[in-house]
Design a protein around this motif. Sequence first.
Motif, PDB file in Angstrom:
ATOM      1  N   GLN A 314      11.084   4.488  25.243  1.00 15.06           N
ATOM      2  CA  GLN A 314      12.574   4.286  25.240  1.00 15.06           C
ATOM      3  C   GLN A 314      12.990   3.670  26.495  1.00 15.06           C
ATOM      4  O   GLN A 314      12.613   4.106  27.640  1.00 15.06           O
ATOM      5  CB  GLN A 314      13.315   5.510  24.949  1.00 15.06           C
ATOM      6  N   CYS A 315      13.757   2.613  26.442  1.00 20.23           N
ATOM      7  CA  CYS A 315      14.073   1.633  27.672  1.00 20.23           C
ATOM      8  C   CYS A 315      15.670   1.551  27.840  1.00 20.23           C
ATOM      9  O   CYS A 315      15.778   0.744  28.792  1.00 20.23           O
ATOM     10  CB  CYS A 315      13.290   0.241  27.794  1.00 20.23           C
ATOM     11  N   ASP A 316      16.343   2.331  27.396  1.00 24.36           N
ATOM     12  CA  ASP A 316      17.798   2.121  27.252  1.00 24.36           C
ATOM     13  C   ASP A 316      18.246   3.664  27.363  1.00 24.36           C
ATOM     14  O   ASP A 316      19.530   3.678  26.571  1.00 24.36           O
ATOM     15  CB  ASP A 316      18.249   1.232  26.276  1.00 24.36           C
ATOM     16  N   ARG A 317      17.752   4.764  27.848  1.00 29.22           N
ATOM     17  CA  ARG A 317      18.181   5.971  27.674  1.00 29.22           C
ATOM     18  C   ARG A 317      18.943   6.253  28.642  1.00 29.22           C
ATOM     19  O   ARG A 317      18.585   6.874  29.891  1.00 29.22           O
ATOM     20  CB  ARG A 317      17.294   7.039  27.454  1.00 29.22           C
ATOM     21  N   HIS A 318      20.497   5.949  28.675  1.00 28.66           N
ATOM     22  CA  HIS A 318      21.454   6.590  29.739  1.00 28.66           C
ATOM     23  C   HIS A 318      22.459   7.198  29.048  1.00 28.66           C
ATOM     24  O   HIS A 318      22.244   7.580  27.789  1.00 28.66           O
ATOM     25  CB  HIS A 318      22.024   5.110  30.204  1.00 28.66           C
ATOM     26  N   ALA A 319      23.628   7.410  29.538  1.00 30.14           N
ATOM     27  CA  ALA A 319      24.336   8.584  29.331  1.00 30.14           C
ATOM     28  C   ALA A 319      25.369   8.232  28.128  1.00 30.14           C
ATOM     29  O   ALA A 319      25.808   8.915  27.551  1.00 30.14           O
ATOM     30  CB  ALA A 319      25.460   8.819  30.621  1.00 30.14           C
ATOM     31  N   GLN A 320      25.289   6.841  27.983  1.00 28.90           N
ATOM     32  CA  GLN A 320      26.186   6.546  26.806  1.00 28.90           C
ATOM     33  C   GLN A 320      25.584   6.617  25.586  1.00 28.90           C
ATOM     34  O   GLN A 320      25.921   6.442  24.380  1.00 28.90           O
ATOM     35  CB  GLN A 320      26.635   4.735  26.959  1.00 28.90           C
ATOM     36  N   ASN A 321      24.171   6.727  25.514  1.00 24.43           N
ATOM     37  CA  ASN A 321      23.165   6.801  24.566  1.00 24.43           C
ATOM     38  C   ASN A 321      22.674   8.177  24.315  1.00 24.43           C
ATOM     39  O   ASN A 321      21.709   8.519  23.591  1.00 24.43           O
ATOM     40  CB  ASN A 321      22.149   5.905  24.538  1.00 24.43           C
ATOM     41  N   ILE A 322      23.223   9.202  24.925  1.00 22.84           N
ATOM     42  CA  ILE A 322      22.999  10.686  24.573  1.00 22.84           C
ATOM     43  C   ILE A 322      24.419  11.224  24.066  1.00 22.84           C
ATOM     44  O   ILE A 322      25.506  11.222  24.967  1.00 22.84           O
ATOM     45  CB  ILE A 322      22.752  11.203  26.037  1.00 22.84           C
ATOM     46  N   PHE A 323      24.406  12.016  22.853  1.00 26.30           N
ATOM     47  CA  PHE A 323      25.783  12.377  22.708  1.00 26.30           C
ATOM     48  C   PHE A 323      25.618  14.224  22.868  1.00 26.30           C
ATOM     49  O   PHE A 323      24.362  14.657  22.559  1.00 26.30           O
ATOM     50  CB  PHE A 323      26.047  12.192  21.220  1.00 26.30           C
ATOM     51  N   ILE A 324      26.853  14.655  22.951  1.00 22.91           N
ATOM     52  CA  ILE A 324      26.700  16.173  23.278  1.00 22.91           C
ATOM     53  C   ILE A 324      27.953  16.622  22.476  1.00 22.91           C
ATOM     54  O   ILE A 324      28.919  15.937  22.535  1.00 22.91           O
ATOM     55  CB  ILE A 324      26.757  16.507  24.749  1.00 22.91           C
ATOM     56  N   ASN A 325      27.883  17.711  21.810  1.00 21.49           N
ATOM     57  CA  ASN A 325      28.667  18.350  21.186  1.00 21.49           C
ATOM     58  C   ASN A 325      29.315  19.573  22.042  1.00 21.49           C
ATOM     59  O   ASN A 325      28.903  20.155  23.006  1.00 21.49           O
ATOM     60  CB  ASN A 325      28.404  18.651  19.627  1.00 21.49           C
ATOM     61  N   GLU A 326      30.364  20.313  21.427  1.00 28.09           N
ATOM     62  CA  GLU A 326      30.792  21.577  22.119  1.00 28.09           C
ATOM     63  C   GLU A 326      29.991  22.427  22.070  1.00 28.09           C
ATOM     64  O   GLU A 326      30.040  23.638  22.761  1.00 28.09           O
ATOM     65  CB  GLU A 326      32.193  21.786  21.273  1.00 28.09           C
ATOM     66  N   GLN A 327      28.828  22.623  21.432  1.00 24.83           N
ATOM     67  CA  GLN A 327      28.044  23.627  21.514  1.00 24.83           C
ATOM     68  C   GLN A 327      26.895  23.512  22.328  1.00 24.83           C
ATOM     69  O   GLN A 327      25.868  24.489  22.520  1.00 24.83           O
ATOM     70  CB  GLN A 327      27.367  24.151  19.981  1.00 24.83           C
ATOM     71  N   ASP A 334      20.782   4.761  19.388  1.00 20.99           N
ATOM     72  CA  ASP A 334      20.532   3.626  19.800  1.00 20.99           C
ATOM     73  C   ASP A 334      19.011   3.568  20.370  1.00 20.99           C
ATOM     74  O   ASP A 334      18.636   3.373  21.474  1.00 20.99           O
ATOM     75  CB  ASP A 334      21.532   3.147  20.913  1.00 20.99           C
ATOM     76  N   ASN A 335      18.180   3.699  19.346  1.00 21.16           N
ATOM     77  CA  ASN A 335      16.849   4.013  19.793  1.00 21.16           C
ATOM     78  C   ASN A 335      15.880   2.727  19.483  1.00 21.16           C
ATOM     79  O   ASN A 335      14.607   3.008  19.357  1.00 21.16           O
ATOM     80  CB  ASN A 335      16.145   5.086  18.850  1.00 21.16           C
ATOM     81  N   GLU A 336      16.615   1.499  19.584  1.00 18.01           N
ATOM     82  CA  GLU A 336      15.776   0.480  19.060  1.00 18.01           C
ATOM     83  C   GLU A 336      15.080  -0.298  20.243  1.00 18.01           C
ATOM     84  O   GLU A 336      14.137  -1.131  20.159  1.00 18.01           O
ATOM     85  CB  GLU A 336      16.672  -0.571  18.214  1.00 18.01           C
ATOM     86  N   ALA A 337      15.455  -0.126  21.629  1.00 19.79           N
ATOM     87  CA  ALA A 337      14.648  -0.554  22.666  1.00 19.79           C
ATOM     88  C   ALA A 337      13.614   0.162  23.104  1.00 19.79           C
ATOM     89  O   ALA A 337      13.339   0.872  24.077  1.00 19.79           O
ATOM     90  CB  ALA A 337      15.648  -0.615  24.039  1.00 19.79           C
ATOM     91  N   ALA A 338      12.486   0.189  22.138  1.00 19.06           N
ATOM     92  CA  ALA A 338      11.432   1.163  22.161  1.00 19.06           C
ATOM     93  C   ALA A 338       9.944   0.426  21.861  1.00 19.06           C
ATOM     94  O   ALA A 338       9.824  -0.906  21.351  1.00 19.06           O
ATOM     95  CB  ALA A 338      11.394   2.231  21.289  1.00 19.06           C
ATOM     96  N   LEU A 339       8.908   1.046  22.674  1.00 18.28           N
ATOM     97  CA  LEU A 339       7.386   0.319  22.243  1.00 18.28           C
ATOM     98  C   LEU A 339       7.314  -0.990  22.500  1.00 18.28           C
ATOM     99  O   LEU A 339       6.299  -1.497  22.194  1.00 18.28           O
ATOM    100  CB  LEU A 339       7.188   0.922  20.951  1.00 18.28           C
ATOM    101  N   GLN A 340       8.114  -1.671  23.586  1.00 15.76           N
ATOM    102  CA  GLN A 340       8.096  -2.843  23.879  1.00 15.76           C
ATOM    103  C   GLN A 340       8.261  -4.084  22.589  1.00 15.76           C
ATOM    104  O   GLN A 340       7.835  -5.043  22.798  1.00 15.76           O
ATOM    105  CB  GLN A 340       6.570  -3.320  24.611  1.00 15.76           C
TER     106      GLN A 340
END
Length: 524
Positions: A314-327, A334-340
């Motif tokens: 993965q080449c675009d894993r930043h804080a906007q592409n990680i979701f977190i819930n209340e638990q 957004d996992n398409e920037a992958a494997l070149q």
Amino acid sequence: MILSGANGPSFMTSAIFGSNSKHAKLAAWVILFVTCSTITTSIQGSTGDAQGVPHVSKCNFCSKCTVGDSIGARKHHARTLMQQQIAAHDTQDHEEPAMRTLAEAKGSKGTVKEATHPPWLHASAYLATHNDVVPKQSLPNCTRCYGCNTELSSMADQSQFFDRTFTNEKGATSSWLFRATTNRTDSGMAVAKVYCMPLPKRQGGRVPTCAPDTILKNMKLLLAIEKIREECGFEDLIPKIWVDQISAVVPDLGYHIRWHGLWMEYADGVSLENFLHKGEPSRFPPPVILDLMHNKLNKTQVVRAAIFDLLTSQCDRHAQNIFINEQGQIRLIDNEAALQNSWKSCGFDSILVPTTQKQEIVRLSNEFVLKLITPDQARKGHADPQLLLDYRCYLPDGKEEIGTDYPPTIKQCLQKIAGMSAKQVQKHYGFTEELPAHNLKTRATDMITKGFEWAFKYGEPRNANPKRYRMQPKCCKIKYQHNEYGCAHAWDPKFELPIGNPTTGRHWDKARQDTGSYEGGTVF
């Protein structure tokens, strides 16, 4: 009532598209139809059902489209149609593409042609006019119609999380996102991503370009990742995705979407970026943030998320592409920037994996990593709460490395991929090109034979040396005092950078002095 025909007021669009634009007539109908949206009568005649409501295929624009083949049978049809689509998709194997009989009427004599591949495997399936028998612009506009397979609504601009309101990030993509009804999720809703819309996404914007071959390539990559998700046990981390036809009208515009798009399961919660830095009427206070990150964060998910990001490069894993819930559960989107597949110069880049630029930016700051300030000017002692996503904090029995000690399902999956040739991997997962398959096989082989840490330090695909950073100490507990976050235990990160341009990955080419002090990839 039939609204006016094909030769409508194209002059209304000159301010948006220009008088000579090929989209001017289409935009004219958008404006005309919205202007006439108060008209409540419908087309009557032989093209409609028993109630005189026309099928959506007989309309240019339609204000309200009922799901189903007829008004009376729409609920039964929607249910059985979706069941058929689910069965067809779930039995399909990318290794041996399922044979689907697609009867396509060709010519006046009704010649029937059988398709040997699912419709979504053709680039033309992502074009607006793919299934049009006659030009849409030649058809009348309707206030009501039927025959859609889903009902679309606008994506919410805001989300609620605990007692705060968050504005959702828009993203830079030119595709359109909608909420869509579906029977393929527990909630009955999904996100539908539509490409090649011949309309501007924003007022005053330009009509986006359409590259159906690239879209098809990305769809096949995402479906390959969906298969990795299922086979390697990442179902709780990665939202389910599928590709299917969308037949629905755009809310408030009435434009008929009638081609294939990407469907995605909803990711619960908000982005990590929103949670840490935004919120109305005010941001979360530090004690709330630290309570979630220390006490509720799903720590086993963090470890497996790092494994997923390295495995799929993965080449675009930043804080906007990680979701977190209340638990405290996380989802990776957004996992398409992958494997070149598209970013050929990127080996991998994730805030979840050490030695990457994104994790160093979290640790040392964006300004320092991009060499906009010197080490003397860098802010010392600050510890961003995102550092708590370091997998090393959550390894069992005080271990410092994963090595080859993976969860059983992941280990079995890595062994399977490593045991195949690149050609077999390409065929099994359905990649368009051999490069992503080669990268997946190489990464899995390194991870299972030489270990996780060796793979991200020395394995392929790898980043250019100016983007290969040294290992840094972990910070596993954060405190907040004197109006600043800091590490709650001994922690001394090195403010040192690789030699070279951190943006291009090439040699240093700026007028100011390079603040790099070591050759990237040689110091860990």
